[in-house]
Design a protein around this motif. Sequence first.
Motif: not given
Length: 144
Positions: A100-116
């Motif tokens: 299992x993967x534990x995710x805590x509040x504040x963990x980096x879980x993904x990334x947002x990339x802005x594209x034209x």
Amino acid sequence: MDLPFARVRPEGQLPEAQHPGDAGLDLRAAEGVTVKPGERVMVPTGVAVAIPDGHAGLVLPRSGLASKKGLTLANAPGLIDAGYRGEVVCAVVNLDLHEAVEISVGDRIAQLVIVAVPDVSPCFVEELPESSRGAGGFGSTGVS
């Protein structure tokens, strides 16, 4: 370009790049969750974003989580249209067969990339222009 975010939960944190010049802004979990092997979980980030017209947001997996823990996104890349103003929520999936993967509040879980995104007008035509690839689909460019 300024990219305005709103905190929609107290745990929401402003996304940020880890290094100058990074394309991705790290999205953090606003809730702690356990993602069992093979399970999908919707993880809220606690933030909403106003993406400028003519742009879109792509939500991408973090390579370290994917390679080390098997945690990726079920709909990678996720798409945020410019008109969406709701909370950014990540559909994570645990591809590990045993842990299992534990995710805590504040963990980096993904990334947002802005594209034209260009303004396009779909239309039917009698024939498509020729290309060197043509109609070659999966595997048409070779195995390796």
